[in-house]
Enzyme design. Structure first.
Site, PDB file in Angstrom:
ATOM      1  N   TYR A 204      40.022  26.449  15.894  1.00 32.40           N
ATOM      2  CA  TYR A 204      39.003  26.959  14.969  1.00 32.40           C
ATOM      3  C   TYR A 204      38.407  28.285  15.400  1.00 32.40           C
ATOM      4  O   TYR A 204      37.532  28.810  14.716  1.00 32.40           O
ATOM      5  CB  TYR A 204      37.890  25.925  14.765  1.00 32.40           C
ATOM      6  N   LYS A 205      38.843  28.838  16.522  1.00 34.73           N
ATOM      7  CA  LYS A 205      38.337  30.133  16.950  1.00 34.73           C
ATOM      8  C   LYS A 205      39.246  31.226  16.388  1.00 34.73           C
ATOM      9  O   LYS A 205      39.199  31.528  15.205  1.00 34.73           O
ATOM     10  CB  LYS A 205      38.264  30.183  18.473  1.00 34.73           C
TER      11      LYS A 205
ATOM     12  N   ARG B   2      27.205  36.832  23.832  1.00 36.90           N
ATOM     13  CA  ARG B   2      28.656  37.014  23.793  1.00 36.90           C
ATOM     14  C   ARG B   2      29.046  37.766  22.522  1.00 36.90           C
ATOM     15  O   ARG B   2      28.667  37.386  21.422  1.00 36.90           O
ATOM     16  CB  ARG B   2      29.382  35.660  23.823  1.00 36.90           C
TER      17      ARG B   2
END
Length: 409
Positions: free
Chosen positions: A232-233, A381
């Site tokens: 899912y990234k 991030r």
């Protein structure tokens, strides 16, 4: 804002061979997002995904009903696994399945690896690995009477071959690390760490959650024993999309996962007494595959195959280089530091920026349509996804970070 940095972003976008692929993603103009910088947590949806989901529901699910299993759904875990191996992971067919969550597959493989090395009782891992990896190892150690050997790693860097060489010995059953560190973005030297672990007789297990679809991975060539990762990234599989597990071909008869379900049986529909593992990586399956959750992967793997993982990695490095350039020019005067590798060979697909009080910026950033990720205690991030993120979008997002820091100073 600095005109030269904007001009640079516009020039990079104009020269970007993957730039046209951004239009394949669903990002309507009426959405409030002006800069999405969290592709390392959840990828954007492809336009084709909605069409595929609709067609699947209307034609396959509604039209074929239970017949869909014999039409091919039963083979999806392996078919998609083989495709993923070819497109992104450097793995020959028959070694990857798509199933479960990362946590469940991680548990299966850690337990299986420890059991496959009887007489050895140590699991080597690092203190800054993703929490699930650490927790699963703690659980397996408690179950199997194993000992955890912790390597202290710098949160701004990651695991090194020298650290592994000092930690493994004849009692080591397994070493487990993330290929790209979730906090810092450190890219580990997987091939060399594998060599060191194998020389000590240990198995290796790699977490590829922040690698798959972002950096080149060569599971077969590196001699990886086992691996897990999510979809899912950077693979744009959607929230809660199933994970994948890799088991090297020559370990298929030696490594046996502990959750024996009917889908991992040699003949699932015989439903006979006793469990007989299916041949190959299919033995990693347990329960019914999440077919609906696999549908988006057909579209995302098609796009990744079209782009090529080499081109994705090249753009990823350009994007993260640009993030570092903006951070140095714009954000460093406000106390922001790059808390990760600057060297391209050691950098994954995201950059962590560190400053005390960053958590207080999250709500105002979201209000302005800028979505980064945050990791405690003070790390922001920045994870631009190469297939869906442009350089001007990075410029917009970090420009707003700068505005907010300026106001607070």
């Amino acid at each position: 804002m600095s005109d030269d940095l904007l001009e640079r972003a516009e020039a990079l976008d104009a020269a970007d061979p993957l730039g046209p692929l951004r239009d394949r993603f669903l990002a309507p103009d009426d959405f409030d997002v002006v800069s999405y910088l969290d592709g390392n947590s959840l990828g954007r949806p492809l336009r084709a995904t909605g069409q595929l989901m609709g067609e699947f529901i209307e034609r396959q699910w509604a039209g074929r009903l239970i017949r869909g299993w014999t039409d091919g759904w039963l083979d999806w875990p392996q078919r998609l696994g083989d495709r993923l191996g070819a497109v992104a992971l450097g793995a020959a067919p028959g070694q990857i399945v798509v199933a479960d969550s990362t946590t469940v597959l991680l548990y299966k493989l850690v337990r299986a690896a420890v059991d496959a090395r009887p007489g050895r009782r140590r699991i080597v891992l690092d203190t800054d690995n993703f929490p699930t990896d650490r927790y699963v190892c703690e659980a397996v150690a408690a179950e199997r009477g194993a000992e955890l050997v912790w390597i202290d790693t710098d949160p701004a860097a990651g695991i090194t071959p020298e650290q592994v060489a000092a930690a493994v010995d004849e009692d080591t059953a397994l070493v487990l690390f993330s290929h790209v560190a979730y906090r810092s973005g450190w890219l580990a030297d997987a091939a060399e760490i594998n060599r060191i672990a194998h020389a000590a007789g240990a198995l290796t297990l790699w977490d590829l959650c922040h690698s798959a679809g972002s950096v080149e991975v060569e599971l077969d060539a590196w001699g990886v024993d086992l691996a897990v990762g999510c979809t899912y990234k950077y693979l744009n599989g959607g929230p809660g999309a199933p994970a994948f597990g890799y088991l090297r071909a020559d370990l298929h008869e030696e490594v046996r996962q502990p959750i024996w379900g009917w889908m991992g049986h040699r003949a699932s529909f015989e439903m006979g007494p006793g469990h007989e593992p299916a041949p190959g990586a299919r033995a990693l399956l347990s329960g019914t595959p999440p077919i609906l959750g696999m549908v988006p992967l057909h579209a995302s793997l098609d796009l990744l195959a079209e782009a090529g993982i080499d081109a994705v990695r090249e753009k990823s490095l350009l994007l993260t280089d640009y993030v570092i350039e903006l951070a140095d020019r714009w954000l460093a005067p406000y106390g922001v530091e790059v808390a990760g590798p600057r060297e391209p060979a050691r950098r994954g697909g995201h950059v962590t920026l560190r400053r005390p009080g960053f958590e207080e910026l999250l709500e105002p950033l979201w209000d302005r349509g800028v979505i980064p990720d945050y990791r405690r205690p003070d790390g922001l991030r920045i994870g631009p996804a190469p297939l869906s993120t442009g350089f001007a979008e990075v410029h917009r997002g970090l420009g707003i970070v700068r505005e907010l820091l300026e106001k607070r100073s």
